[in-house]
Design an enzyme around this catalytic site. Sequence first.
Site, PDB file in Angstrom:
ATOM      1  N   CYS A  98       0.911  -1.315  -0.005  1.00 27.02           N
ATOM      2  CA  CYS A  98       0.112  -0.070  -0.077  1.00 27.02           C
ATOM      3  C   CYS A  98       0.843   1.157   0.057  1.00 27.02           C
ATOM      4  O   CYS A  98       1.630   1.415   0.951  1.00 27.02           O
ATOM      5  CB  CYS A  98      -1.004  -0.166   1.433  1.00 27.02           C
ATOM      6  SG  CYS A  98      -1.710   1.618   1.635  1.00 27.02           S
ATOM      7  N   CYS A 101       0.370   3.277   3.137  1.00 23.26           N
ATOM      8  CA  CYS A 101       0.910   2.833   4.207  1.00 23.26           C
ATOM      9  C   CYS A 101       2.548   3.391   4.207  1.00 23.26           C
ATOM     10  O   CYS A 101       3.190   3.320   5.314  1.00 23.26           O
ATOM     11  CB  CYS A 101       0.829   1.435   4.345  1.00 23.26           C
ATOM     12  SG  CYS A 101      -0.905   0.727   4.568  1.00 23.26           S
ATOM     13  N   ASP A 493      40.735 -10.014 -40.497  1.00 27.44           N
ATOM     14  CA  ASP A 493      42.211 -10.078 -40.172  1.00 27.44           C
ATOM     15  C   ASP A 493      42.354 -11.725 -39.982  1.00 27.44           C
ATOM     16  O   ASP A 493      41.579 -12.448 -39.760  1.00 27.44           O
ATOM     17  CB  ASP A 493      42.519  -9.433 -38.805  1.00 27.44           C
ATOM     18  CG  ASP A 493      43.904  -9.563 -38.293  1.00 27.44           C
ATOM     19  OD1 ASP A 493      44.773  -9.576 -39.590  1.00 27.44           O
ATOM     20  OD2 ASP A 493      44.020  -9.621 -37.281  1.00 27.44           O
ATOM     21  N   ASP A 686      40.998  -7.975 -34.448  1.00 26.32           N
ATOM     22  CA  ASP A 686      41.034  -7.887 -32.921  1.00 26.32           C
ATOM     23  C   ASP A 686      42.191  -7.032 -32.533  1.00 26.32           C
ATOM     24  O   ASP A 686      42.395  -6.870 -31.195  1.00 26.32           O
ATOM     25  CB  ASP A 686      41.307  -9.132 -32.424  1.00 26.32           C
ATOM     26  CG  ASP A 686      42.580  -9.972 -32.731  1.00 26.32           C
ATOM     27  OD1 ASP A 686      43.205  -9.481 -33.842  1.00 26.32           O
ATOM     28  OD2 ASP A 686      43.172 -10.753 -31.834  1.00 26.32           O
ATOM     29  N   ASP A 690      44.338  -2.814 -35.960  1.00 25.60           N
ATOM     30  CA  ASP A 690      43.066  -3.059 -36.759  1.00 25.60           C
ATOM     31  C   ASP A 690      42.025  -1.790 -36.524  1.00 25.60           C
ATOM     32  O   ASP A 690      41.100  -1.461 -37.219  1.00 25.60           O
ATOM     33  CB  ASP A 690      42.350  -4.255 -36.633  1.00 25.60           C
ATOM     34  CG  ASP A 690      42.876  -5.457 -36.864  1.00 25.60           C
ATOM     35  OD1 ASP A 690      43.633  -5.426 -37.840  1.00 25.60           O
ATOM     36  OD2 ASP A 690      43.170  -6.609 -36.096  1.00 25.60           O
TER      37      ASP A 690
END
Length: 791
Positions: A98, A101, A493, A686, A690
């Site tokens: 509630c 409350c 790559d 990676d 790159d």
Amino acid sequence: MPDADKVKRVYILKNLGCANCAAKMEYKIKELPGVTYANVSFATKQLRLSAADHEALLPLIQKICTSIESDVEVIPRDKRPEVGKDNGRTYLVQNLDCANCGAKIERALNAMPEIDSAVLTFTTKKLQVKAANYDGLLAKMQAVTDSVEEGVLLVEAHTKPSLAPDLEERKKAGGILSSLSEKESLLEIALGGVVFIITEWLGLIPEAYHMYCLIFAYILLGGRIVLTALKNILKGNVFDENFLMTVATLGAFAIKAWEEAVGVMFFYRVGEYFEQRAVEKSRGQIMDAVDMRPEVVNLLVGEEVKVIPAEDVHVGDILLVRAGDRIPLDGVVIEGESLVDTSPVTGEPVPVKRKFGDEIVSGCVNTSGMLKIRVEKVLAESMVTRILDSVENAAASKPTIDRFITRFARVYTPFVVAAAVAVAVIPSLIIGDWQKWVYTALTFLVISCPCALVLSVPLAFFSGIGAGSKYGILFKGGVAMEALKHVKAVIMDKTGTVTKGNFVLQSLQAAQDFSEAELLQYTASAELVSTHPIAQSIVQAAKERGLTLVRPDSFEEIAGEGLVAHFGTKRVLCGNTKLMQHFGIKCEAYQAAASGSEVLVAEGSIFIGQLVINDTLKEDAQAAIATLKKQGLVTAMLTGDAQKEAQAVASAAGIDEVRAQLLPQDKLNELNKIRNKYGAVMFVGDGINDAPVLAGADVGAAMGSGADAAIEAADVVFMNSEMKAIPQAIAIARATGSIAWQNVVFALGVKVIIMVAGLMGYASMWAAVFADTGVSVLCVLNSVRILYKKI
């Protein structure tokens, strides 16, 4: 960038419930002076703003949002409550149902002399308390709480980890269920629907009371819609869904189509409810999948375990991760061994072993043994935050189709409303039968809301991003996903992308009178003193075969040639042909290998054989390349390695074209040549070198195991670093684009069909409701379909 010198912030749009309203807000915010960039994402309920003076703009933005949708609150995301010593303590409030409350409990706690301030947030069920002394405070607060509301329990936040503070808002905010509790909304629909059904369909109400019952049902079902429309009209916001539904249904009352007016409002409310639930569920599924940030962690201080907020952890701290716990932050294992489920991050279902010295990323689940990890990245930089930020940023990145639909929606509603006025007036003056044409015009008004269109496209891309995260694929934006489906060639790559990036002994060729075991034992013993990756691969191969190795008494490394090792009076040479020539070794038995790095070995003055070491092809490389070809794509490889090495790898994997011996700047030139030949290209790499070519490609993709610079420059990141993720990402992008267009064509098609049918006298307002909320629900369900699609 134009906004490079501006301050960038993210705001949560609490209670945002209308996709079309979100588009209107974005349009108006962009027009504010001082705003360089603004993006409103309905999927994440976020406003991303770039401006010089946010404090001055915030009241204006709040005013704009409230004028369009009265319940919307603009909350700076970075100002959410934090847990920490200086900010008090946070408690979870259990069994509180509630809101009133909750307000009473808050007032009672603030009246306690021990407490400086207490803030109870009913929506998150959290209590923020500041006090001078917290010893014994929880028991006193619990006693005060019990005196107000029996059964409500206060628990310290760290004893029950919960979702990140703003996640529930992003998952559950929106629509009528934000301004009303779900129970109140359902009660209105249920009571209004029952009165309507009893009156109209079951015939249980006497004819004389039909009108009164229908009006009562309409007030229950549409009262709030009408009031909202009136408030919005006073703010100058006319063409919204509330206004259109109000005019349509009150117009139906005016032409004495009472039953239809109530029925249309009833089915509109039911459709809106299911639409909202569908949106919430789809958003919740995606956010549950991607938000794995921990609220607290187990910090080891000596032998003591302290539970502290995750944002308070520093690099170098030692954390305890028990079996069943999620890895909270990126780090390195310093004690223990366990199987770790990496599927939440990489999508890989097979658990992997992690032991001393192994890196471990946040978001994975520790399934067996206890681990101690040293933190390498704080919460803001760890994988769990990167994944969440990627999804949120992607939702804010609008593809071309999304921008088109947003612009189209701004003219669609006024056009259809104008058409409705024309249909109501012109045929009535020429043909007569004004009641029929007014009714047709009312169906146009119901259809004229573009929410199905505005909602369907961003949700499709948001679902695609969520689907990608299940496979360990992070798309950095809808723009990247849209570009990916147009790619004609995939360029890769070699090292770390097509191959594993680690050297492995491939073959042994012993000379006459020597065995392979002797050749490997001599070589590995000599190479024990070297730190070169090739030397380490030879030593590892010898250990795997159980050979006994002896460390040399002395050694000498000759640059560009190899190693000379001494074992007492015995001399062993390990190197290339130059080393053999240097010491006058005759190598009649030597045969050059087709590919790989060669190590020639001599004992004294006798050639005893050669070893071939090579980088290994990833297990899924051949299958991934074959799938890419089935998708109609050209494959190419760019590498700095020698032509012989590159060609061998390409042939093994099935790659179409190879460009070798390239410097980093040469890769970009070669990429442009391939683009000119075939069309849009995707580059996968990676390494740090790159980064330029990743940025220069139409779509750049980085392996998650790669360098941070490559990951930063990429549009897509493959967290599992597997080749199969490349065709998977393309398949997801194509499926997402297809679903987005399906939604657009379906939504527009149904609306046009109902309009034409209405003009011909075949479509009712009931059909128009389906063309509005019904189509929205179907578009939402179609969008989330990709979450369950097998890629």
